[in-house]
Design a protein around this motif. Structure first.
Motif, PDB file in Angstrom:
ATOM      1  N   LEU A  82     -29.099  -0.596   5.299  1.00 56.74           N
ATOM      2  CA  LEU A  82     -30.181   0.311   4.947  1.00 56.74           C
ATOM      3  C   LEU A  82     -30.992  -0.297   3.820  1.00 56.74           C
ATOM      4  CD1 LEU A  82     -28.103   3.597   4.608  1.00 56.74           C
ATOM      5  CD2 LEU A  82     -29.394   2.876   6.610  1.00 56.74           C
ATOM      6  N   GLU A  83     -32.262  -0.019   3.819  1.00 55.96           N
ATOM      7  CA  GLU A  83     -33.091  -0.368   2.675  1.00 55.96           C
ATOM      8  C   GLU A  83     -33.406   0.933   1.951  1.00 55.96           C
ATOM      9  OE1 GLU A  83     -37.496  -1.947   2.059  1.00 55.96           O
ATOM     10  OE2 GLU A  83     -36.145  -3.436   2.963  1.00 55.96           O
ATOM     11  N   LEU A  84     -33.013   0.992   0.699  1.00 51.63           N
ATOM     12  CA  LEU A  84     -33.194   2.181  -0.118  1.00 51.63           C
ATOM     13  C   LEU A  84     -34.224   1.862  -1.202  1.00 51.63           C
ATOM     14  CD1 LEU A  84     -29.402   2.924  -0.638  1.00 51.63           C
ATOM     15  CD2 LEU A  84     -30.873   3.875   1.130  1.00 51.63           C
ATOM     16  N   THR A  85     -35.151   2.783  -1.442  1.00 49.20           N
ATOM     17  CA  THR A  85     -36.170   2.549  -2.458  1.00 49.20           C
ATOM     18  C   THR A  85     -36.292   3.752  -3.387  1.00 49.20           C
ATOM     19  OG1 THR A  85     -37.917   3.416  -1.032  1.00 49.20           O
ATOM     20  CG2 THR A  85     -37.561   1.043  -0.991  1.00 49.20           C
ATOM     21  N   ASN A  86     -36.712   3.462  -4.603  1.00 46.11           N
ATOM     22  CA  ASN A  86     -37.148   4.471  -5.564  1.00 46.11           C
ATOM     23  C   ASN A  86     -38.252   3.841  -6.389  1.00 46.11           C
ATOM     24  OD1 ASN A  86     -35.849   2.849  -7.450  1.00 46.11           O
ATOM     25  ND2 ASN A  86     -34.351   4.384  -8.058  1.00 46.11           N
ATOM     26  N   GLU A  87     -38.629   4.455  -7.506  1.00 40.99           N
ATOM     27  CA  GLU A  87     -39.730   3.919  -8.294  1.00 40.99           C
ATOM     28  C   GLU A  87     -39.389   2.581  -8.947  1.00 40.99           C
ATOM     29  OE1 GLU A  87     -37.240   6.686 -10.593  1.00 40.99           O
ATOM     30  OE2 GLU A  87     -38.494   7.059  -8.874  1.00 40.99           O
ATOM     31  N   ASP A  88     -38.092   2.259  -9.106  1.00 41.19           N
ATOM     32  CA  ASP A  88     -37.691   0.996  -9.730  1.00 41.19           C
ATOM     33  C   ASP A  88     -37.735  -0.190  -8.774  1.00 41.19           C
ATOM     34  OD1 ASP A  88     -37.260   2.303 -12.100  1.00 41.19           O
ATOM     35  OD2 ASP A  88     -35.124   2.632 -11.715  1.00 41.19           O
ATOM     36  N   GLY A  89     -37.568   0.057  -7.497  1.00 41.18           N
ATOM     37  CA  GLY A  89     -37.584  -1.040  -6.532  1.00 41.18           C
ATOM     38  C   GLY A  89     -36.771  -0.717  -5.297  1.00 41.18           C
ATOM     39  N   ALA A  90     -36.478  -1.744  -4.526  1.00 41.93           N
ATOM     40  CA  ALA A  90     -35.745  -1.588  -3.273  1.00 41.93           C
ATOM     41  C   ALA A  90     -34.403  -2.311  -3.360  1.00 41.93           C
ATOM     42  CB  ALA A  90     -36.554  -2.137  -2.110  1.00 41.93           C
ATOM     43  N   ILE A  91     -33.392  -1.726  -2.729  1.00 38.17           N
ATOM     44  CA  ILE A  91     -32.065  -2.339  -2.645  1.00 38.17           C
ATOM     45  C   ILE A  91     -31.575  -2.225  -1.211  1.00 38.17           C
ATOM     46  CG2 ILE A  91     -31.485  -1.880  -5.054  1.00 38.17           C
ATOM     47  CD1 ILE A  91     -29.773   0.475  -4.102  1.00 38.17           C
ATOM     48  N   THR A  92     -30.579  -3.028  -0.857  1.00 41.68           N
ATOM     49  CA  THR A  92     -29.956  -2.925   0.459  1.00 41.68           C
ATOM     50  C   THR A  92     -28.552  -2.372   0.295  1.00 41.68           C
ATOM     51  OG1 THR A  92     -29.154  -5.202   0.360  1.00 41.68           O
ATOM     52  CG2 THR A  92     -31.267  -4.839   1.448  1.00 41.68           C
ATOM     53  N   TYR A  93     -28.098  -1.687   1.337  1.00 41.86           N
ATOM     54  CA  TYR A  93     -26.764  -1.082   1.335  1.00 41.86           C
ATOM     55  C   TYR A  93     -26.210  -1.149   2.752  1.00 41.86           C
ATOM     56  CZ  TYR A  93     -23.118   2.475   1.198  1.00 41.86           C
ATOM     57  OH  TYR A  93     -21.925   3.144   1.315  1.00 41.86           O
ATOM     58  N   ARG A  94     -24.984  -1.618   2.865  1.00 36.09           N
ATOM     59  CA  ARG A  94     -24.301  -1.613   4.149  1.00 36.09           C
ATOM     60  C   ARG A  94     -23.434  -0.368   4.230  1.00 36.09           C
ATOM     61  NH1 ARG A  94     -21.492  -7.317   4.426  1.00 36.09           N
ATOM     62  NH2 ARG A  94     -21.127  -6.729   2.279  1.00 36.09           N
ATOM     63  N   PRO A  95     -23.783   0.592   5.102  1.00 36.88           N
ATOM     64  CA  PRO A  95     -23.004   1.828   5.169  1.00 36.88           C
ATOM     65  C   PRO A  95     -21.609   1.599   5.745  1.00 36.88           C
ATOM     66  CG  PRO A  95     -24.715   1.822   6.841  1.00 36.88           C
ATOM     67  CD  PRO A  95     -24.908   0.588   6.015  1.00 36.88           C
ATOM     68  N   LYS A  96     -20.696   2.450   5.324  1.00 34.64           N
ATOM     69  CA  LYS A  96     -19.331   2.408   5.857  1.00 34.64           C
ATOM     70  C   LYS A  96     -19.346   2.906   7.296  1.00 34.64           C
ATOM     71  CE  LYS A  96     -18.016   1.582   1.578  1.00 34.64           C
ATOM     72  NZ  LYS A  96     -19.172   1.067   0.910  1.00 34.64           N
ATOM     73  N   ASP A  97     -18.216   2.793   7.983  1.00 33.33           N
ATOM     74  CA  ASP A  97     -18.160   3.163   9.399  1.00 33.33           C
ATOM     75  C   ASP A  97     -18.437   4.642   9.652  1.00 33.33           C
ATOM     76  OD1 ASP A  97     -17.619   0.585  10.205  1.00 33.33           O
ATOM     77  OD2 ASP A  97     -15.446   0.835  10.077  1.00 33.33           O
ATOM     78  N   ASN A  98     -17.989   5.511   8.750  1.00 32.36           N
ATOM     79  CA  ASN A  98     -18.132   6.950   9.006  1.00 32.36           C
ATOM     80  C   ASN A  98     -19.388   7.538   8.368  1.00 32.36           C
ATOM     81  OD1 ASN A  98     -17.344   6.674   6.380  1.00 32.36           O
ATOM     82  ND2 ASN A  98     -15.586   8.037   6.499  1.00 32.36           N
TER      83      ASN A  98
END
Length: 176
Positions: free
Chosen positions: A129-145
């Protein structure tokens, strides 16, 4: 053919760095810099290995020697494999060093899911996932559930690593 071989090895090395960088540092904020630090450290280790090897070879130089029973430092060097494994080892060591200790510097921030994508790593696809807020963007790999939708707000737990690079520990949907 001999001119194509170094280019092929370089393409394989770049592909390995790209894929291992994503696997090791996808959840690290500015993880590409951590990957770059690992590559530079690996290159330095490879160069130091060849300097040490050359020093050992000159120290124990023999005029007459048996080709079958030469010590390791007198055998012809395998530069591509040495640099491949030293770069890989440098990347893994830097990532483990940053992610191993619990520094206790945790914070929770609110992000919004802006992109759901997958990246191909060899014969498999890894969703992120690409997550953003006012500070910038980050990536996150979600868990299986875990399941998320685009536009959903999530609470992200972030911890600062030993080398100063923050990593995303967990993301949960925000209860509005």
């Amino acid at each position: 053919m001999r001119k194509i071989l170094p280019a092929g090895i370089l393409v394989i090395l770049i592909s390995m760095v790209s894929q291992m960088g994503f696997i090791l540092n996808a959840d690290v904020i500015d993880g590409h810099y951590l990957t770059l630090i690992g590559v530079v450290i690996g290159l330095c280790i490879g160069v130091l290995y060849f300097i040490y090897r050359r020093k050992q070879s000159l120290k124990y130089m023999n005029v007459i020697f048996n080709l079958d029973k030469r010590p390791w430092y007198q055998q012809p060097p395998n530069y591509p494999m040495t640099f491949f494994f030293s770069i890989l080892g440098g990347m893994i060591a830097v990532s483990l060093l940053n992610n191993m200790p619990d520094t206790g510097n945790r914070r929770v921030e609110i992000y919004k899911v802006t992109k759901m994508a997958e990246r191909r790593i060899r014969y498999d696809f890894i969703e992120y996932l690409e997550l953003t807020n006012e500070d910038g963007a980050i990536t996150y790999r979600p868990k299986d559930n875990q399941s998320f939708s685009i536009g959903q707000e999530v609470e992200v737990t972030i911890e600062k690593g030993l080398l100063g690079f923050s990593q995303v520990l967990n993301a949960v949907p925000r209860n509005s």
